[in-house]
Scaffold this active site. Structure first.
Site, short mmCIF file in Angstrom:
data_model
loop_
_atom_site.label_atom_id
_atom_site.label_comp_id
_atom_site.label_asym_id
_atom_site.label_seq_id
_atom_site.Cartn_x
_atom_site.Cartn_y
_atom_site.Cartn_z
N ARG A 157 12.33 -4.62 3.91
CA ARG A 157 13.05 -4.23 2.69
C ARG A 157 13.88 -2.97 2.90
NH1 ARG A 157 8.01 -5.60 0.81
NH2 ARG A 157 7.88 -7.12 -0.88
N ILE A 158 13.25 -1.94 3.50
CA ILE A 158 13.95 -0.65 3.61
C ILE A 158 15.09 -0.76 4.62
CG2 ILE A 158 13.70 1.81 4.18
CD1 ILE A 158 10.76 1.57 3.14
N SER A 177 14.60 -6.72 14.91
CA SER A 177 13.44 -6.87 14.06
C SER A 177 12.55 -7.93 14.68
CB SER A 177 13.90 -7.32 12.66
OG SER A 177 12.98 -6.96 11.69
N ARG A 178 11.25 -7.83 14.39
CA ARG A 178 10.31 -8.83 14.92
C ARG A 178 10.74 -10.23 14.48
NH1 ARG A 178 4.45 -8.16 12.67
NH2 ARG A 178 5.79 -8.50 10.90
N THR A 179 11.11 -10.34 13.20
CA THR A 179 11.59 -11.63 12.71
C THR A 179 13.08 -11.52 12.42
OG1 THR A 179 9.50 -11.65 11.51
CG2 THR A 179 11.04 -13.43 11.02
N THR A 237 12.56 7.73 9.28
CA THR A 237 11.89 7.93 7.98
C THR A 237 10.69 6.99 7.87
OG1 THR A 237 13.37 6.32 6.94
CG2 THR A 237 14.00 8.64 6.75
N ARG A 239 7.42 6.23 10.54
CA ARG A 239 6.21 6.97 10.93
C ARG A 239 6.52 7.72 12.22
NH1 ARG A 239 4.98 6.41 6.47
NH2 ARG A 239 3.07 5.51 5.58
N GLU A 268 1.42 14.81 11.66
CA GLU A 268 1.68 15.49 10.38
C GLU A 268 0.44 16.18 9.86
OE1 GLU A 268 3.57 13.05 7.40
OE2 GLU A 268 4.98 12.34 8.91
N HIS A 286 8.38 14.65 4.96
CA HIS A 286 7.92 13.32 4.52
C HIS A 286 8.17 13.10 3.02
CE1 HIS A 286 4.91 9.92 5.68
NE2 HIS A 286 5.79 9.50 4.80
N GLY A 288 10.57 10.74 1.91
CA GLY A 288 11.39 9.52 1.78
C GLY A 288 11.34 8.91 0.39
C1 DGY Z 1 5.05 5.18 2.52
O1 DGY Z 1 5.08 4.68 1.39
O2 DGY Z 1 4.52 4.62 3.45
C2 DGY Z 1 5.74 6.50 2.68
O3 DGY Z 1 5.65 7.00 3.93
C3 DGY Z 1 5.26 7.47 1.65
O4 DGY Z 1 6.13 7.29 0.61
#
Ligand code: DGY
Length: 320
Positions: A157-158, A177-179, A237, A239, A268, A286, A288
């Site tokens: 989605r993101i 992407s994997r898929t 954005t 991990r 973190e 963090h 996002g």
């Molecule tokens: C998540 O949702 O995984 C973000 O890193 C925190 O909003």
């Protein structure tokens, strides 16, 4: 029957807490910091449900300390802070909050892309320091985005929302992407699939949107970063430990990467001092998903998920 007990590890914006208080006995951790794993182990002993955050480490030792636990609602889309295998083994349901944070995270990704390529933070610092001496033809020259290639790693989605916004900046979009997306989705997004190796050498700006799993840990290490286009920018954005942090620092130092925009870090809230000293890097804490609207929606979704699991109804966001 006494009400079920729910542990909420932090105060949340919006109505989430009142949704839970109407139904359960809520133990709210009120201080504005994360519980340590030891504190979590103590506090969770009598809980049937847990509403937690990505900063809470729900590892095997925590699950072992919670014999009554039936449900964990993570207030995040990522669930890498939870030992999912152990949860499954114990029959504990786990949910996340997908969808509601897509736009906010994609927007922040673009904020980082623009900040790092146009040296926004350096400019702000210069003005605040009283060093603005007037317009100059060579002051803080950044890089243009128009006509450049945006490489998106992870087209969930993101990733798709980030790709969609690239049109507004007249960028070409390639993705890995994997898929692979369906042809029609690729056409709508104007995105071309490339294997990761090809993507790395093609992208002027590379942005990461993958979940953190054992397979994606340090997906970008020394070798992969060395393959990237000279002078490219890296945006993360997702991990922190999807990128090998020392390798990233090396690539920035050598100039292989012209800059990076980071919202997440391998350990973190620790951020390496070497990164903090680099002016070509924009560092965020963090955030996002940190808009009022989004955080309220995440908290409400997590509360709804927890209620569904504890009332033994299906939750659409179940991941374990
Ligand atoms: C998540 O949702 O995984 C973000 O890193 C925190 O909003």
């Amino acid at each position: 029957m006494p009400p079920l007990r729910v542990l909420v590890t932090r105060r949340l914006p919006g109505i989430a807490l009142s949704m839970l208080e109407g139904r359960f006995h809520v133990d709210l951790q009120r201080s504005d910091r994360s519980l340590t794993t030891g504190e979590l182990r103590l506090r969770i002993r009598k809980a049937h449900g847990l509403l937690c955050l990505p900063s809470d480490r729900v590892d095997r030792s925590v699950l072992e300390a919670a014999p009554l636990l039936r449900a964990i609602a993570n207030c995040a889309v990522g669930v890498d802070n939870i030992d999912l295998d152990e949860a499954r083994r114990r029959g504990i349901g786990v949910t996340n909050t997908p969808g509601v944070l897509t736009a906010a995270t994609a927007d922040l990704t673009w904020a980082l892309i623009l900040a790092v390529t146009r040296r926004v933070v350096e400019g702000d610092r210069l003005v605040r320091a009283g060093n603005f001496a007037g317009w100059s033809p060579t002051l803080l020259l950044g890089r243009s985005l128009e006509g450049k290639v945006l490489g998106v790693v992870g087209m969930g989605r993101i990733g798709r929302a980030v790709a969609k916004r690239a049109r507004a900046f007249s960028m070409e979009v390639v993705y890995f992407s994997r898929t692979r997306l369906r042809r029609q989705e690729e056409t709508v997004l104007g995105a071309h699939y490339l294997p990761l190796k090809r993507l790395l050498i093609t992208a002027d700006v590379l942005t990461l949107h993958l979940p953190r799993t054992p397979q994606t840990k340090e997906l970008l290490g020394f070798q992969e970063l060395a393959r990237m286009k000279h002078g490219a920018f890296l945006i993360n954005t997702s991990r922190g430990d999807i990128v090998h942090e020392p390798a990233l620092i090396g690539a920035l130092r050598s100039g292989r990467l012209a800059g990076a925009g980071l919202d997440v870090y391998a350990r973190e809230p620790k951020v390496p001092a070497r990164l903090r000293r680099m002016k070509q890097v924009v560092l965020l804490p963090h955030i996002g998903s940190a808009t009022l609207e989004t955080r309220e929606a995440m908290a409400t979704t997590a509360a709804r998920n927890l209620i569904a699991m504890l009332e033994r109804k299906a939750s659409p966001n179940q991941v374990a």
